[in-house]
Motif scaffolding. Structure first.
Motif, PDB file in Angstrom:
ATOM      1  N   ARG A  20       0.850  -1.182   0.000  1.00  0.00           N
ATOM      2  CA  ARG A  20       0.000   0.000   0.000  1.00  0.00           C
ATOM      3  C   ARG A  20       0.886   1.232   0.000  1.00  0.00           C
ATOM      4  NH1 ARG A  20      -3.799   2.560   4.667  1.00  0.00           N
ATOM      5  NH2 ARG A  20      -5.189   3.625   3.235  1.00  0.00           N
ATOM      6  N   ARG A  21       0.658   2.099  -0.929  1.00  0.00           N
ATOM      7  CA  ARG A  21       1.426   3.344  -1.080  1.00  0.00           C
ATOM      8  C   ARG A  21       2.931   3.094  -1.014  1.00  0.00           C
ATOM      9  NH1 ARG A  21      -2.196   6.631   2.915  1.00  0.00           N
ATOM     10  NH2 ARG A  21      -4.111   6.684   1.703  1.00  0.00           N
ATOM     11  N   GLY A  22       3.369   2.071  -1.738  1.00  0.00           N
ATOM     12  CA  GLY A  22       4.798   1.831  -1.837  1.00  0.00           C
ATOM     13  C   GLY A  22       5.400   1.050  -0.693  1.00  0.00           C
ATOM     14  N   GLU A  23       4.588   0.720   0.303  1.00  0.00           N
ATOM     15  CA  GLU A  23       5.144  -0.010   1.436  1.00  0.00           C
ATOM     16  C   GLU A  23       4.509  -1.382   1.561  1.00  0.00           C
ATOM     17  OE1 GLU A  23       6.177   2.683   5.092  1.00  0.00           O
ATOM     18  OE2 GLU A  23       4.383   3.432   4.118  1.00  0.00           O
ATOM     19  N   VAL A  24       5.280  -2.317   2.124  1.00  0.00           N
ATOM     20  CA  VAL A  24       4.713  -3.627   2.414  1.00  0.00           C
ATOM     21  C   VAL A  24       3.980  -3.525   3.746  1.00  0.00           C
ATOM     22  CG1 VAL A  24       5.248  -6.000   3.014  1.00  0.00           C
ATOM     23  CG2 VAL A  24       6.455  -4.896   1.134  1.00  0.00           C
ATOM     24  N   VAL A  25       2.693  -3.784   3.747  1.00  0.00           N
ATOM     25  CA  VAL A  25       1.975  -3.689   5.023  1.00  0.00           C
ATOM     26  C   VAL A  25       1.825  -5.048   5.688  1.00  0.00           C
ATOM     27  CG1 VAL A  25       0.705  -1.588   4.421  1.00  0.00           C
ATOM     28  CG2 VAL A  25      -0.289  -3.810   3.909  1.00  0.00           C
ATOM     29  N   GLU A  26       1.845  -6.097   4.872  1.00  0.00           N
ATOM     30  CA  GLU A  26       1.746  -7.413   5.485  1.00  0.00           C
ATOM     31  C   GLU A  26       2.300  -8.460   4.535  1.00  0.00           C
ATOM     32  OE1 GLU A  26      -2.000  -8.199   7.252  1.00  0.00           O
ATOM     33  OE2 GLU A  26      -1.408 -10.178   7.984  1.00  0.00           O
ATOM     34  N   MET A  27       2.894  -9.497   5.120  1.00  0.00           N
ATOM     35  CA  MET A  27       3.488 -10.550   4.309  1.00  0.00           C
ATOM     36  C   MET A  27       3.228 -11.872   4.990  1.00  0.00           C
ATOM     37  SD  MET A  27       7.360 -10.839   2.802  1.00  0.00           S
ATOM     38  CE  MET A  27       7.893  -9.509   3.771  1.00  0.00           C
ATOM     39  N   GLY A  28       2.883 -12.895   4.201  1.00  0.00           N
ATOM     40  CA  GLY A  28       2.678 -14.193   4.823  1.00  0.00           C
ATOM     41  C   GLY A  28       2.065 -15.165   3.850  1.00  0.00           C
ATOM     42  N   PRO A  29       1.899 -16.422   4.283  1.00  0.00           N
ATOM     43  CA  PRO A  29       1.243 -17.398   3.424  1.00  0.00           C
ATOM     44  C   PRO A  29      -0.242 -17.038   3.265  1.00  0.00           C
ATOM     45  CG  PRO A  29       1.670 -18.327   5.588  1.00  0.00           C
ATOM     46  CD  PRO A  29       2.339 -16.990   5.552  1.00  0.00           C
ATOM     47  N   PRO A  30      -0.874 -17.505   2.181  1.00  0.00           N
ATOM     48  CA  PRO A  30      -2.273 -17.154   1.951  1.00  0.00           C
ATOM     49  C   PRO A  30      -3.181 -17.436   3.142  1.00  0.00           C
ATOM     50  CG  PRO A  30      -1.395 -18.296   0.060  1.00  0.00           C
ATOM     51  CD  PRO A  30      -0.335 -18.324   1.112  1.00  0.00           C
ATOM     52  N   SER A  31      -2.894 -18.520   3.855  1.00  0.00           N
ATOM     53  CA  SER A  31      -3.767 -18.876   4.980  1.00  0.00           C
ATOM     54  C   SER A  31      -3.778 -17.753   6.011  1.00  0.00           C
ATOM     55  CB  SER A  31      -3.302 -20.184   5.624  1.00  0.00           C
ATOM     56  OG  SER A  31      -1.942 -20.062   5.991  1.00  0.00           O
ATOM     57  N   GLN A  32      -2.590 -17.167   6.238  1.00  0.00           N
ATOM     58  CA  GLN A  32      -2.541 -16.067   7.213  1.00  0.00           C
ATOM     59  C   GLN A  32      -3.236 -14.831   6.675  1.00  0.00           C
ATOM     60  OE1 GLN A  32       1.430 -14.603   8.292  1.00  0.00           O
ATOM     61  NE2 GLN A  32       0.452 -12.607   8.552  1.00  0.00           N
ATOM     62  N   ILE A  33      -2.933 -14.494   5.420  1.00  0.00           N
ATOM     63  CA  ILE A  33      -3.497 -13.282   4.840  1.00  0.00           C
ATOM     64  C   ILE A  33      -5.025 -13.354   4.811  1.00  0.00           C
ATOM     65  CG2 ILE A  33      -3.604 -11.874   2.729  1.00  0.00           C
ATOM     66  CD1 ILE A  33      -0.911 -11.612   3.898  1.00  0.00           C
ATOM     67  N   PHE A  34      -5.545 -14.532   4.494  1.00  0.00           N
ATOM     68  CA  PHE A  34      -6.991 -14.641   4.332  1.00  0.00           C
ATOM     69  C   PHE A  34      -7.724 -14.904   5.640  1.00  0.00           C
ATOM     70  CE2 PHE A  34      -5.997 -14.779  -0.023  1.00  0.00           C
ATOM     71  CZ  PHE A  34      -7.136 -14.325  -0.663  1.00  0.00           C
ATOM     72  N   ASP A  35      -7.155 -15.785   6.468  1.00  0.00           N
ATOM     73  CA  ASP A  35      -7.902 -16.198   7.652  1.00  0.00           C
ATOM     74  C   ASP A  35      -7.576 -15.363   8.871  1.00  0.00           C
ATOM     75  OD1 ASP A  35      -8.923 -18.103   6.019  1.00  0.00           O
ATOM     76  OD2 ASP A  35      -7.382 -19.581   6.543  1.00  0.00           O
ATOM     77  N   ALA A  36      -6.354 -14.844   8.918  1.00  0.00           N
ATOM     78  CA  ALA A  36      -6.002 -14.057  10.100  1.00  0.00           C
ATOM     79  C   ALA A  36      -5.186 -12.835   9.707  1.00  0.00           C
ATOM     80  CB  ALA A  36      -5.200 -14.932  11.072  1.00  0.00           C
ATOM     81  N   PRO A  37      -5.757 -11.968   8.869  1.00  0.00           N
ATOM     82  CA  PRO A  37      -4.985 -10.794   8.467  1.00  0.00           C
ATOM     83  C   PRO A  37      -4.690  -9.917   9.675  1.00  0.00           C
ATOM     84  CG  PRO A  37      -7.267 -10.586   7.736  1.00  0.00           C
ATOM     85  CD  PRO A  37      -7.106 -11.969   8.287  1.00  0.00           C
TER      86      PRO A  37
END
Lengths: 278, 554
Positions: free
Chosen positions: B506-523
């Motif tokens: 977002r706006r040039g920065e990484v706000v979150e990184m992880g496997p899909p399970s984390q991004i989708f189930d526990a952002p």
């Protein structure tokens, strides 16, 4: 094939092509139709057209055949028109392509250089150039080329600036092609249509410029030219209208024919205008 | 919806012929449907299905060469097709209004947005300027625009995509029409904005009891908004029913195919094979990478500074697919281009096999280019229209010193590998469809045996069914060749389907990184949560529908 088909649907362009073909034929056949030197006195001076069956378009004040002059003049006009355009396109494409592709500092320098030629009135510059290098075929051709390449350079630069952003050009960078290779094999083939269209119209302008130079007495003294004939006739305008009318009409036809063809090519090659008559 | 109510609008046996030389005789054929008051009717289909055609026919916006040959569009006892232009103009805006796909081109750039809303009322004969001005403010307030009194004097370019679309909707609502036609109104918008606009349309439709015809290609959107849905294929209606019937119990094989192609998360997909390679040197590593766009400084103006990539740290291992997800302007494409060295970075390191390639000049990087390849976004712009496919494919190896016969053999192998006929070699790009062209783009990237493949929105321009095939091809290639792949996309559903690791930007920065399970189930991040929340159709599970269908058939 499709190109020819679409081109032939444009009546104006076909008419232009027919006229141009006739002029080319006249230029090629001139030594056969009117053998000998067109500068030579061959009959009575100031014969009206059709007054003597030998001189269809009459003679001038020195008894030179007007028809022979027009036939021989066609060669000069076409040759100078085509050759000077080729030279102008060569210079213009090279400078425009390099400026548009590399951009930045290179672009700045080349465009300032181009503007240097654009700020001088073109015809005045042509006159000066021809006057400096005694008037002959080569100096006239080069002078016309030198004053007309900047518009080609501007056009090609604009095309390159937009094509350079296209993904297929970036793809060529990514697979490791070198700059000159990308210019020649990727971008240039895609910029050919507008170049051809501009070039075809430039031929007409070049013919006009050559005529104007000859009119001022800056033509090649060894070659008969339409512009020279009009220039020679200017003192006899009221007494012998045919002396200026026929060469003038020849220039009109040639320029009109080339413009019609240029328009026709433009319509066929420019997809945005395709089918605009519907 | 009671059956006793008469339909607002009813299209009967509408057929529109195509001029000669097209791939089929009719743009649409024998289309019949009713629009009831107070319902949202979704027309779904892929490109070329004719889904926008009835909408245009209703508004009288068909181009000259398309003429309805049969059928009628009945509105309050009048046939819209045979109505004289004068009367049709009176209906437009007052009774039937339209919202277009691209809000920027639907608005006049030289008029303030307030004037444009005002104009709609003016041309329909409201001459009371004060009343119109009050109504403009009321409408802008109603569509959820902040500070209408100030914003009404703004020009369209000042507004964001979502705000522009709200203006277009306000214009459509100005005269309280009974029918609203929306042609892909959210396709050009980011997901979070899309979710807001969908909610807005739904809210207005409920409040005003309008009938809405909503044309879309996205089944997720259908699941969110539709009461009833129509599925079109090649100019024909293949299925028609309530949203629940069409989405959850599709009968026609084409609908089933489309639903199966809708990107969804694959729960069984193995995740994060980056771990096993953790101790070797990573294929690619970014350290504190920065890129800022600066406009040139004017005499009186300060340069505009847009940080596109800020302090990015990433690691990519062999065999790993890394998804880079973000909305427009997040810098995700810039990141891809900086890694490709199509753009120069400002600072930071790009380590390829441990070697920093960031400071290399274009000339000294050129020999290494073959190892990092890219698949581009637009299948129509990424192939040189003047070159044959053979030329396009072999140019890369030839530029890297491979001889002609070897290159040709390799090209033919790869054409077969990406599922194209060998005869493609001598043909030109315009002879291929979008999906086929994208396959050619993939083959071109693979011609050079790269270690790293960067796919920049490579399936965004494709229809869902083609998208699914291309994604499967990419995944097969990844499984076999064990490349490092960076998959840049705006669509979280697609990222979930193909990636082992997801990076949210977002706006040039990484706000979150992880496997899909984390991004989708526990952002973890608030922004990621918003993105996930905005995915259209998340209450609907296409994979479940397809599984049920399979069970039934067995």
């Amino acid at each position: 094939m499709q190109f020819i088909k679409r081109f032939s649907q444009n009546y104006g362009a076909v008419l232009g092509l027919i006229i141009l073909a006739a002029i080319v034929f006249l230029a090629v056949a001139a030594p056969l139709l009117y053998p000998g030197n067109p500068w030579k006195t061959v009959g009575m001076p100031l014969l009206r057209p059709l007054q003597d069956a030998k001189f269809l378009l009459g003679t001038d004040m020195l008894g030179r055949d007007i028809a022979a002059g027009i036939a021989h003049g066609a060669k000069v006009s076409l040759l100078i028109g085509v050759v000077s355009t080729l030279v102008a396109v060569l210079i213009g494409v090279t400078i425009g392509a390099v400026a548009g592709f590399y951009g930045g500092r290179v672009d700045d320098i080349l465009m300032r250089f181009t503007e240097f030629f654009q700020i001088i009135p073109t015809f005045a510059m042509a006159v000066v150039l021809v006057a400096i290098f005694s008037p002959n075929f080569i100096s006239i051709t080069l002078a016309i080329a030198v004053v007309s390449w900047p518009s080609v350079a501007r056009l090609v630069r604009a095309e390159f600036l937009s094509l350079r952003q296209r993904e297929f050009v970036q793809a060529a960078v990514v697979i490791g092609q070198s700059g000159p290779r990308i210019i020649l094999t990727q971008i240039l083939p895609n910029a050919v249509s507008p170049i051809i269209v501009t070039a075809s119209l430039m031929v007409a302008t070049a013919i006009l410029t050559e005529s104007a130079l000859s009119f001022l007495g800056l033509g090649d003294r060894n070659m008969m030219s339409w512009g020279f004939m009009i220039g020679a006739a200017r003192t006899m305008l009221r007494e012998a209208w045919w002396m200026s009318f026929f060469p003038g009409f020849a220039i009109l036809l040639a320029v009109l024919a080339i413009n019609l063809i240029g328009e026709g090519i433009n319509d066929v090659m420019n997809p945005h205008l395709r089918g605009r008559k519907q | 919806m009671s059956d006793t109510k008469a339909p607002l609008l009813s299209v009967k046996n509408l057929t529109i012929a195509l001029p000669e030389g097209f791939d089929r005789a009719h743009a649409i054929q024998d289309i019949s449907y009713d629009l009831n008051p107070g319902e949202v009717l979704c027309v779904v289909g892929e490109s070329g299905s004719g889904k926008s055609m009835t909408a245009n026919a209703i508004m009288g916006l068909l181009p000259d060469y398309l003429k309805p040959t049969r059928g009628s569009i009945d509105y309050h006892g009048r046939d819209l097709l045979s109505l004289p232009e004068e009367e049709k103009r009176a209906l437009r805006g007052r009774d039937i209004a339209m919202v277009f796909q691209e809000p920027l081109s639907a608005l006049n750039p030289l008029m303030t947005v307030g004037e444009q809303i005002d104009e709609v009322m003016l041309v329909h004969g409201n001459t009371n300027a004060a009343a119109r001005a009050a109504r403009v403010l009321e409408l802008m307030e109603y569509v959820g625009l902040p500070d209408p009194a100030t914003l009404r004097n703004a020009y369209p370019f000042r507004l964001s995509g979502g705000q522009r679309q709200r203006i277009v909707i306000a214009m459509a609502l100005a005269l309280e029409p009974s029918i609203l036609i929306a042609d892909e109104p959210t396709t050009a918008l980011d997901v979070t904005t899309q979710a807001q606009i969908l909610a807005l349309i739904k809210r207005i439709q409920r409040a005003k009891g309008m009938g809405v015809i909503f044309v879309t290609h996205d089944f997720g959107v259908v699941a969110d908004i539709a009461d009833r849905a129509i599925v079109m294929e090649k100019g024909l209606i293949v299925e028609q029913g309530t949203a629940d019937q069409v989405l959850n119990h599709p009968k026609h094989p084409y609908t089933q195919r489309l639903i199966a192609a809708v990107p969804h998360r694959e729960t069984e997909r193995k995740e994060s094979n980056g771990v096993e390679a953790a101790d070797e040197v990573p294929l690619l590593e970014l350290r504190n990478l920065n890129k800022t766009y600066r406009s040139s400084e004017g005499l009186f103006s300060k340069p505009r500074v847009v940080p596109a990539v800020q302090d990015i740290n990433l690691v990519l291992h062999r065999g790993q697919t890394l998804g880079v997800v973000g909305e427009s302007g997040s810098g995700k494409s810039t990141l891809g281009r900086v890694i490709m060295k199509l753009l120069d970075s400002d600072s930071g390191q790009i380590l390829y096999h441990g070697m920093d390639i960031a400071p290399l000049s274009q000339a000294s990087f050129r020999p290494m280019r073959k190892k990092i390849q890219m698949i581009f976004q637009d299948p129509f712009a990424s192939l040189n229209p003047r070159q044959t496919i053979g030329r396009i494919l072999t140019d890369g190896p030839l530029a890297n010193g491979v001889d002609k016969t070897t290159a040709r053999k390799r090209a033919e192998e790869l054409l077969a590998r990406v599922g194209l006929d060998a005869s493609a070699y001598v043909r030109y790009p315009h002879e291929f469809s979008g999906g086929q062209r994208q396959r050619i783009g993939i083959a071109r990237a693979l011609m050079l045996d790269p270690d790293i493949l960067i796919a920049d929105e490579s399936v965004s321009a494709l229809d869902v069914s083609v998208q699914e095939q291309v994604l499967r091809l990419l995944r097969d290639i990844q499984d076999q060749l064990k490349l490092g792949m960076i998959f840049i996309t705006h669509d979280l559903r697609i990222a979930a389907q193909i990636c082992d690791q997801i990076v949210v930007m977002r706006r040039g920065e990484v706000v979150e990184m992880g496997p899909p399970s984390q991004i989708f189930d526990a952002p973890q991040n608030e922004y990621t949560q918003r993105l996930i929340e905005a995915i259209p159709g998340k209450e609907w599970h296409p994979e479940q529908v397809i599984r049920d269908l399979h069970k039934e058939s067995i």
